[in-house]
Scaffold this motif. Structure first.
Motif, PDB file in Angstrom:
ATOM      1  N   SER A  11       5.900   9.211  -8.005  1.00 24.62           N
ATOM      2  CA  SER A  11       6.228   8.303  -6.903  1.00 24.62           C
ATOM      3  C   SER A  11       5.304   7.090  -6.875  1.00 24.62           C
ATOM      4  O   SER A  11       5.748   5.959  -6.646  1.00 24.62           O
ATOM      5  CB  SER A  11       6.137   9.057  -5.568  1.00 24.62           C
ATOM      6  N   LEU A  12       4.016   7.323  -7.102  1.00 23.20           N
ATOM      7  CA  LEU A  12       3.065   6.207  -7.106  1.00 23.20           C
ATOM      8  C   LEU A  12       3.342   5.235  -8.244  1.00 23.20           C
ATOM      9  O   LEU A  12       3.198   4.015  -8.087  1.00 23.20           O
ATOM     10  CB  LEU A  12       1.636   6.738  -7.213  1.00 23.20           C
ATOM     11  N   THR A  13       3.738   5.760  -9.389  1.00 26.65           N
ATOM     12  CA  THR A  13       4.044   4.899 -10.542  1.00 26.65           C
ATOM     13  C   THR A  13       5.232   3.993 -10.232  1.00 26.65           C
ATOM     14  O   THR A  13       5.203   2.785 -10.508  1.00 26.65           O
ATOM     15  CB  THR A  13       4.336   5.759 -11.785  1.00 26.65           C
ATOM     16  N   ILE A  14       6.271   4.555  -9.643  1.00 31.27           N
ATOM     17  CA  ILE A  14       7.430   3.749  -9.255  1.00 31.27           C
ATOM     18  C   ILE A  14       7.028   2.757  -8.167  1.00 31.27           C
ATOM     19  O   ILE A  14       7.433   1.581  -8.195  1.00 31.27           O
ATOM     20  CB  ILE A  14       8.566   4.664  -8.766  1.00 31.27           C
ATOM     21  N   VAL A  42       0.836  -1.194   0.000  1.00 28.72           N
ATOM     22  CA  VAL A  42       0.000   0.000   0.000  1.00 28.72           C
ATOM     23  C   VAL A  42       0.875   1.250   0.000  1.00 28.72           C
ATOM     24  O   VAL A  42       1.958   1.270   0.594  1.00 28.72           O
ATOM     25  CB  VAL A  42      -0.948   0.008   1.227  1.00 28.72           C
ATOM     26  N   ALA A  43       0.390   2.278  -0.689  1.00 25.85           N
ATOM     27  CA  ALA A  43       1.045   3.583  -0.672  1.00 25.85           C
ATOM     28  C   ALA A  43       0.069   4.586  -0.060  1.00 25.85           C
ATOM     29  O   ALA A  43      -1.108   4.613  -0.422  1.00 25.85           O
ATOM     30  CB  ALA A  43       1.441   4.019  -2.072  1.00 25.85           C
ATOM     31  N   PRO A  97      -2.706   7.502 -16.664  1.00 22.31           N
ATOM     32  CA  PRO A  97      -2.364   6.388 -17.558  1.00 22.31           C
ATOM     33  C   PRO A  97      -1.145   5.594 -17.091  1.00 22.31           C
ATOM     34  O   PRO A  97      -0.881   4.501 -17.596  1.00 22.31           O
ATOM     35  CB  PRO A  97      -2.059   7.098 -18.889  1.00 22.31           C
ATOM     36  N   PHE A  98      -0.422   6.128 -16.113  1.00 28.53           N
ATOM     37  CA  PHE A  98       0.815   5.495 -15.675  1.00 28.53           C
ATOM     38  C   PHE A  98       0.613   4.477 -14.554  1.00 28.53           C
ATOM     39  O   PHE A  98       1.474   3.635 -14.314  1.00 28.53           O
ATOM     40  CB  PHE A  98       1.812   6.565 -15.212  1.00 28.53           C
ATOM     41  N   LEU A  99      -0.519   4.555 -13.883  1.00 31.47           N
ATOM     42  CA  LEU A  99      -0.784   3.647 -12.764  1.00 31.47           C
ATOM     43  C   LEU A  99      -1.532   2.412 -13.239  1.00 31.47           C
ATOM     44  O   LEU A  99      -2.491   2.510 -13.998  1.00 31.47           O
ATOM     45  CB  LEU A  99      -1.584   4.368 -11.679  1.00 31.47           C
ATOM     46  N   ARG A 136      -0.277  -2.012  -4.544  1.00 29.54           N
ATOM     47  CA  ARG A 136      -1.528  -2.135  -5.293  1.00 29.54           C
ATOM     48  C   ARG A 136      -2.617  -1.197  -4.776  1.00 29.54           C
ATOM     49  O   ARG A 136      -3.452  -0.730  -5.542  1.00 29.54           O
ATOM     50  CB  ARG A 136      -2.051  -3.575  -5.240  1.00 29.54           C
ATOM     51  N   SER A 137      -2.625  -0.929  -3.483  1.00 31.97           N
ATOM     52  CA  SER A 137      -3.644  -0.070  -2.882  1.00 31.97           C
ATOM     53  C   SER A 137      -3.094   1.339  -2.663  1.00 31.97           C
ATOM     54  O   SER A 137      -1.898   1.520  -2.408  1.00 31.97           O
ATOM     55  CB  SER A 137      -4.103  -0.639  -1.535  1.00 31.97           C
TER      56      SER A 137
END
Length: 218
Positions: free
Chosen positions: A125-128, A85-86, A192-194, A136-137
């Protein structure tokens, strides 16, 4: 490990802030959480009730790190968050995220900025986090009494007048915290990156009660 210095609350200096040192009791025994009040100036004014031994705030942090390192042992964790999770949240010093969410060291990625808003850099940051480190969450957390509710985008104009250059970034000020949480959720879900956008939830943290209130995305 030697105990950290007791709480110091600074109320007389205009640049005072509360500084949270986060640590957890699970994976690293003997480490506790503490809160320190300190000024943001390079050194503490002579005679101040909040005088910090050793001079600067940074000196105090370095000394605290030395005590921390004395009791530190490598927990042998992987860089991938255990809970996949992020958490995206405001940088406000009143939010002790790990304690508030029952998280331990290694459980999550924590991304913080002014307001906890989803900017291009948060998407980076979320994409990485998702594509390279297995999360995933996504949990988005704003809070009551946010400083961004007290300013406007005119802040950029004020900066331009002062320094002669207009910031390229937006202030991301808002008046309705729930609506801003919804906007942040929408920015995440439409990126589109996630690759994982099915478990994105937004909350408002009440700084008076410590409770989270979930925001309906509709």
């Amino acid at each position: 490990m030697a105990a950290l210095a007791p709480l110091v609350w600074v109320s007389s200096h205009q640049d005072a802030m509360a500084f949270f040192v986060l640590s957890h009791t699970g994976p690293i025994p003997g480490v506790t959480s503490t809160v320190m009040g300190m000024t943001t100036s390079a050194s503490v004014p002579t005679g101040s009730k909040a005088a910090i031994a050793g001079g600067t705030v940074t000196d105090r942090l370095v000394e605290a790190n030395e005590r921390y390192a004395d009791a530190f042992s490598d927990p042998g964790m992987d860089a991938r968050p255990v809970l996949h999770v992020a958490v995206v949240a405001c940088m406000d010093a009143r939010l002790d995220l790990h304690a508030a969410l029952g998280l331990e060291l290694g459980d999550c990625h924590t991304i913080r900025n002014a307001g906890g808003v989803v900017t291009d850099d948060v998407i980076r940051s979320l994409t990485i986090s998702q594509r390279k480190l297995g999360t995933r969450s996504i949990v988005l957390i704003h809070h009551t009494g946010c400083g961004l509710e007290a300013i406007t985008e005119d802040f950029r104009t004020e900066l331009e007048m002062e320094v002669g250059q207009r910031p390229a970034w937006a202030v991301e000020a808002f008046r309705d915290v729930d609506q801003d949480v919804r906007q942040s959720m929408q920015r995440v879900r439409t990126s589109p990156f996630l690759v994982h956008t099915d478990d994105v939830r937004g909350f408002v943290f009440d700084v008076k009660t410590g409770l989270l209130r979930e925001v309906d995305p509709a």
